[in-house]
Design an enzyme around this catalytic site. Structure first.
Site, short mmCIF file in Angstrom:
data_model
loop_
_atom_site.label_atom_id
_atom_site.label_comp_id
_atom_site.label_asym_id
_atom_site.label_seq_id
_atom_site.Cartn_x
_atom_site.Cartn_y
_atom_site.Cartn_z
N ASN A 1 1.71 -4.33 -7.08
CA ASN A 1 2.79 -4.12 -7.85
C ASN A 1 3.61 -4.96 -8.03
O ASN A 1 3.90 -4.27 -9.39
CB ASN A 1 3.18 -3.69 -6.56
CG ASN A 1 2.61 -2.44 -5.07
OD1 ASN A 1 1.70 -1.66 -5.74
ND2 ASN A 1 2.10 -2.81 -4.45
N SER A 2 3.96 -5.81 -8.00
CA SER A 2 4.56 -7.17 -8.48
C SER A 2 4.03 -7.23 -9.94
O SER A 2 5.18 -6.94 -11.06
CB SER A 2 5.18 -8.17 -7.66
OG SER A 2 5.49 -7.85 -6.80
N HIS B 1 0.60 -1.10 0.37
CA HIS B 1 0.03 0.53 -0.03
C HIS B 1 0.87 1.31 -0.05
O HIS B 1 0.72 2.47 -0.61
CB HIS B 1 -1.12 0.23 1.37
CG HIS B 1 -1.52 -0.97 1.00
ND1 HIS B 1 -2.99 -0.79 1.39
CD2 HIS B 1 -2.02 -2.29 1.04
CE1 HIS B 1 -3.64 -1.90 0.99
NE2 HIS B 1 -2.92 -2.88 1.14
N GLN C 1 13.23 -4.91 -6.68
CA GLN C 1 12.53 -5.68 -7.08
C GLN C 1 13.13 -4.70 -8.91
O GLN C 1 13.21 -5.50 -10.07
CB GLN C 1 11.61 -5.80 -6.67
CG GLN C 1 10.68 -6.48 -7.59
CD GLN C 1 9.93 -6.85 -6.98
OE1 GLN C 1 9.91 -7.68 -6.21
NE2 GLN C 1 8.70 -7.22 -7.77
N HIS D 1 3.60 -14.13 -6.28
CA HIS D 1 2.26 -14.26 -5.82
C HIS D 1 1.07 -13.64 -6.60
O HIS D 1 0.00 -14.08 -6.45
CB HIS D 1 2.16 -14.39 -4.42
CG HIS D 1 2.77 -12.42 -4.16
ND1 HIS D 1 3.41 -11.90 -4.52
CD2 HIS D 1 1.81 -12.03 -3.23
CE1 HIS D 1 4.02 -10.80 -4.03
NE2 HIS D 1 2.58 -10.83 -3.22
N ASP E 1 -5.48 6.21 1.48
CA ASP E 1 -5.26 4.48 0.94
C ASP E 1 -6.51 3.88 1.07
O ASP E 1 -7.26 4.56 2.09
CB ASP E 1 -4.59 3.83 1.71
CG ASP E 1 -3.88 2.63 1.59
OD1 ASP E 1 -3.26 2.55 1.05
OD2 ASP E 1 -4.75 2.04 1.92
N GLU F 1 4.78 -4.15 -12.48
CA GLU F 1 5.87 -3.55 -12.34
C GLU F 1 7.10 -5.10 -13.48
O GLU F 1 7.59 -4.36 -14.13
CB GLU F 1 7.05 -4.13 -11.10
CG GLU F 1 6.56 -3.38 -9.89
CD GLU F 1 7.03 -3.78 -8.52
OE1 GLU F 1 8.08 -4.75 -8.64
OE2 GLU F 1 6.55 -2.87 -7.95
N ASP G 1 -5.88 -10.67 -2.78
CA ASP G 1 -6.95 -10.30 -4.10
C ASP G 1 -5.79 -10.67 -4.94
O ASP G 1 -6.22 -10.72 -6.60
CB ASP G 1 -6.63 -8.66 -4.20
CG ASP G 1 -4.78 -8.14 -3.68
OD1 ASP G 1 -4.23 -8.92 -3.36
OD2 ASP G 1 -4.26 -7.15 -4.47
N GLN G 2 -4.79 -11.85 -4.72
CA GLN G 2 -4.15 -12.48 -6.15
C GLN G 2 -4.68 -12.78 -6.48
O GLN G 2 -3.57 -13.55 -7.60
CB GLN G 2 -2.63 -12.83 -4.45
CG GLN G 2 -2.40 -11.80 -4.07
CD GLN G 2 -1.27 -12.98 -3.20
OE1 GLN G 2 -2.03 -13.26 -2.65
NE2 GLN G 2 -1.36 -11.63 -1.68
N1 UDP Z 1 9.80 -6.15 -3.20
C1 UDP Z 1 10.57 -5.05 -2.99
N2 UDP Z 1 12.06 -6.21 -2.87
C2 UDP Z 1 11.73 -7.12 -2.31
C3 UDP Z 1 10.31 -7.57 -1.68
C4 UDP Z 1 8.85 -7.00 -2.47
O1 UDP Z 1 11.37 -4.46 -3.77
O2 UDP Z 1 12.32 -7.47 -1.46
C5 UDP Z 1 9.05 -4.97 -3.28
C6 UDP Z 1 8.03 -5.23 -4.80
O3 UDP Z 1 8.80 -4.23 -6.07
C7 UDP Z 1 6.45 -4.37 -4.58
C8 UDP Z 1 6.66 -4.49 -3.14
O4 UDP Z 1 7.52 -4.74 -2.91
O5 UDP Z 1 6.75 -2.64 -4.75
C9 UDP Z 1 5.35 -5.35 -3.61
O6 UDP Z 1 4.08 -5.57 -3.68
P1 UDP Z 1 3.02 -6.43 -4.32
O7 UDP Z 1 2.07 -6.01 -4.21
O8 UDP Z 1 3.64 -7.31 -5.26
O9 UDP Z 1 3.57 -8.17 -2.91
P2 UDP Z 1 2.91 -7.54 -1.95
O10 UDP Z 1 4.16 -7.17 -0.88
O11 UDP Z 1 2.16 -6.12 -0.85
O12 UDP Z 1 2.23 -9.48 -1.43
N1 UDP Z 2 -8.27 -3.55 0.27
C1 UDP Z 2 -9.96 -2.85 -0.26
N2 UDP Z 2 -9.86 -1.96 0.99
C2 UDP Z 2 -9.55 -2.54 2.61
C3 UDP Z 2 -8.80 -2.94 2.24
C4 UDP Z 2 -7.87 -3.84 1.75
O1 UDP Z 2 -10.32 -2.74 -0.85
O2 UDP Z 2 -10.03 -2.23 3.69
C5 UDP Z 2 -8.55 -4.38 -0.83
C6 UDP Z 2 -7.21 -3.70 -1.92
O3 UDP Z 2 -7.20 -3.59 -2.56
C7 UDP Z 2 -6.09 -4.76 -1.17
C8 UDP Z 2 -6.56 -6.08 -1.15
O4 UDP Z 2 -8.11 -5.71 -0.61
O5 UDP Z 2 -4.61 -4.99 -2.13
C9 UDP Z 2 -6.21 -7.42 -0.43
O6 UDP Z 2 -5.53 -6.38 0.91
P1 UDP Z 2 -4.76 -7.16 1.57
O7 UDP Z 2 -4.26 -6.95 2.85
O8 UDP Z 2 -5.10 -8.69 2.15
O9 UDP Z 2 -3.27 -7.84 0.94
P2 UDP Z 2 -2.38 -6.51 -0.13
O10 UDP Z 2 -3.01 -5.75 -1.02
O11 UDP Z 2 -1.86 -6.27 0.86
O12 UDP Z 2 -1.26 -7.48 -0.93
#
Ligand code: UDP
Ligand code: UDP
Length: 476
Positions: A370-371, A24, A351, A366, A120, A374, A390-391
């Site tokens: 963001n990944s 986020h 990354q 996963h 956010d 990117e 959301d994955q």
């Molecule tokens: N990331 C990074 N280095 C790491 C692990 C993650 O820069 O060793 C960054 C990645 O580029 C991305 C973010 O962390 O911008 C992870 O966000 P993503 O939505 O992919 O997954 P989440 O961590 O929220 O599950």
């Molecule tokens: N989300 C949302 N409202 C909330 C919390 C989450 O809309 O109050 C959405 C948002 O898109 C987020 C997704 O639900 O990415 C999944 O949240 P989670 O933290 O489980 O995954 P993350 O975003 O950290 O990878």
């Protein structure tokens, strides 16, 4: 109380309220950087203390890179008593929601007065409540996931209406496909809906249900996507839903920025020595803890796949607790095997740099949004293995757009539905399938080219952002 707006019509002043978790924080800081580069004044508002070290480091890196950004901090009062077994980031969202009483006085004290507020997505209801007196202040959401997930948020409360059963009344347990009333969106695969949203008593359910109804009270939704990734939603997004006018989706490019560079370890030395397009990059984001047995099968798969790899190992949700030695997590025997075939690390890496490196030819991930974006920005093929949240919906976008493949029959990577055994052999074979697929490589490159057109000078997304900034200047 009327809010008078910013009298300086050359530089709109935008307050940006960050939420917890790197997934986020990163996009909101990228948005802040993008507005600063377009001559907006930006005040970054963050809660303190952060859950992870990675978040604190990223905020510091942003503030050092942009000394002109103003910073406001408020104290997050922990949820008391803590909810047993709850994800620490979800708990932080809830704690932040309960700590936002400071917002009205904080926003009023900012000078010059604000032209807009961006929040956010996890804070929608309290932000509306605590800014109710600031009547003329335009408010925007930063949505950090795919547009399909946005449609789930906006329509989720209707799953509880009289036309549908309650989630605890078997609604989620019976159907494999869930029809959504949101215009333009096909049915959701039940397995793609976050597990927490299928449990009636989950904290996430109440947040999601409450906030989803209020989406229409915002003036716009910043979202990091574009029509090549999600053609059915971007552009044709619903204008009206459930009798309410929906805010426009403002697609923005939130790809890695220079300020992030110092926050992660560089692997350039090793990558420079590898052949172009040969390396498999394996990383599952910032907050997924993977079980030891699964980590070891992934290692076996990488050893078997025949390609060099850069593998980031992570076995704890919060980095502060991630203290075990790499050797202890993957075991000495596997350590010896992987060392001779690739680079394995247990640390935060850069990354953006890795995905942009010419040696890297595929990304096992996963499908964190963001990944995914990117990877799209770099034209990188993806093998998606979603865990939860959301994955699953993100993986649908990966597969449908042609950016990558989705290992659907493996079940969830981690989390509640991750019991299925996936062997190293299966993992190695699937990686070969991705790396040997030239069509996928070309499709990913095409997606990169289209992203660069949409977000480049004169592109549709870039023009829309410029127009919005002009509107902020006129309206103030
Ligand atoms: N990331 C990074 N280095 C790491 C692990 C993650 O820069 O060793 C960054 C990645 O580029 C991305 C973010 O962390 O911008 C992870 O966000 P993503 O939505 O992919 O997954 P989440 O961590 O929220 O599950
Ligand atoms: N989300 C949302 N409202 C909330 C919390 C989450 O809309 O109050 C959405 C948002 O898109 C987020 C997704 O639900 O990415 C999944 O949240 P989670 O933290 O489980 O995954 P993350 O975003 O950290 O990878």
């Amino acid at each position: 109380m009327e809010y008078s707006g910013n009298p300086n019509n050359h530089s709109p002043h935008v307050a940006i309220l960050a939420g917890a978790g790197i997934g986020h924080l990163t996009p909101i800081l990228r948005l802040a950087a993008s507005l600063l580069k377009r001559n907006c004044l930006v005040t970054l508002i963050t809660g303190h203390p952060c859950v992870s070290d990675a978040e604190s480091k990223l905020i510091s890196a942003f503030l050092s890179a942009f000394p002109q950004a103003r910073k406001e901090q408020f104290h997050i009062v922990p949820v008391d008593p803590p909810v047993e077994g709850c994800d620490p980031f979800w708990l932080q969202w809830e704690a932040t929601r309960r700590s936002l009483q400071v917002l009205p006085s904080l926003l009023h004290s900012l000078s010059p007065p604000l032209s807009a507020l961006v929040t956010d997505v996890t804070l929608l209801t309290p932000v509306l409540e605590f800014t109710a007196t600031l009547k003329n202040l335009p408010k925007y959401i930063l949505f950090v996931s795919c547009a399909r997930m946005f449609s789930l948020l906006a329509s989720y409360h209707t799953f509880f209406s009289t036309t549908h059963h309650l989630p605890d009344d078997d609604y989620f347990s019976k159907a494999e496909l869930l029809e959504t009333p949101f215009p333009g969106v096909g049915p959701f695969l039940k397995s793609s809906i976050p597990a927490a949203l299928q449990e009636a008593t989950n904290l996430f359910v109440s947040i999601f249900k409450e906030d989803g109804k209020r989406v229409s009270s915002f003036d716009g939704v910043f979202i990091n996507t574009f029509d090549r990734l999600e053609p059915e939603l971007v552009g044709n997004g619903a204008k009206l839903f459930d009798g309410r006018v929906m805010p426009p989706l403002i697609t923005v490019r939130l790809s890695p920025c220079d300020f992030e560079r110092g926050a992660g370890a560089s692997k350039l030395g090793w990558l420079d020595d590898q052949a172009p397009g040969s390396v498999v990059y394996v990383s599952f984001g910032s907050r997924i803890a993977i079980k030891k047995e699964r980590i070891r099968e992934i290692g076996e798969g990488l050893v078997r796949c025949g390609y060099p790899f850069l593998w980031v190992v992570k076995d704890k949700i919060v980095d502060k607790e991630d203290t075990a030695l790499l050797e202890d997590v993957i075991g000495d025997e596997l350590m010896e095997k992987v060392k001779s075939k690739g680079l394995v690390v247990k640390e935060w890496v850069d990354q953006g740099e890795i995905l942009g490196h010419k040696a890297v030819g595929g990304f096992v991930n996963h499908s964190g949004w963001n990944s995914v974006t990117e990877a799209a920005w770099c034209g990188m093929r993806v093998l998606a293995w979603p865990a939860d949240a959301d994955q699953g919906l993100n993986a649908e976008a990966v597969e449908k757009s042609g950016l990558g493949i989705w290992a659907k029959d493996w079940g969830c990577l981690a989390g509640p539905n991750s019991d299925k055994m996936v062997t190293g052999e299966e993992i190695g074979t699937k990686i070969q399938e991705m790396m040997g697929n030239d069509l996928l490589r070309l499709q990913a490159q095409q997606i990169r080219d289209e992203a660069r057109n949409a977000f480049g000078d004169g592109g549709t997304c870039e023009n829309a952002l410029k127009e919005l900034i002009e509107k902020w200047k006129i309206n103030q």
